[in-house]
Scaffold this active site. Sequence first.
Site: not given
Ligand code: ADP
Ligand code: ADP
Length: 217
Positions: A88, A13, A127, A171, A160
Amino acid sequence: MRVVLVGPPGAGKGTQAQFIAAHLSIPKISTGDIFRANVSGGTELGKLAKEYMDRGDLVPDEVTVAMVRDRLGEEDAQQGFLLDGFPRNVPQAQILQKMLAEFGTGLDIVLELIVDDEEVVRRLAGRRTCRSCGKVWHVDFDPPSVAGVCDACGGELFQRDDDREETIRRRLEVYQEQTSPLINFYSDEGILVRVDATGPVDEVTRRALAALRTPGA
Ligand code: ADP
Ligand code: ADP
């Protein structure tokens, strides 16, 4: 355009959001990024959020929603935005709907990024995030030219706290239980478009941009 990205942790994302937002000239609003900035800044909000984030749980809705309301009220979000990580759960989606209705608008499209659990674990385990500019890298799939250093700004890369294996598992559970019902919610609204998020990053971006051009979007 008002766009939401939904998908499990690690779906890409954040990675896709930067390209899509730049392409559409709208701000990318990531609740995870805002929480992390508050954690590193040592704010009260950060202290509260960290407890939940470290467990892999959602930060309580009232805290998250107040933060998003403030952000969406800012000048740069008036002509459109790309939300990454919000809503979410269904209550957050309902509140967002009401909030936008108050501004006399609504969402145009929700993009669901689809990847399976095994790929999620591979992506999250490798990541790395830049401490200075927040850009996301991957040790195998998208490595910087010098290990541990951000190519974009020279900042230090870190892993992270919530990308540890037990937290990743939690998660994914939270995603299944609380976030995946959004798929039906937005599908019923008629604004959900599903995107295969496997394969190279630029290929996924191409699919996402094509989805944004679907009729009605
Ligand atoms: P990822 O992209 O790996 O799913 P995020 O960076 O979006 O993780 O979120 C990391 C953490 O921040 C989540 O596990 C949650 O604890 C918190 N968080 C992010 N967005 C929300 C939301 N919309 N509602 C509640 N908690 C959130
Ligand atoms: P999210 O915000 O949904 O948690 P991220 O954008 O942070 O996801 O991506 C999670 C990990 O996967 C990062 O280390 C990123 O570099 C890698 N990644 C993202 N898109 C791809 C892809 N199409 N193929 C392989 N790795 C990817």
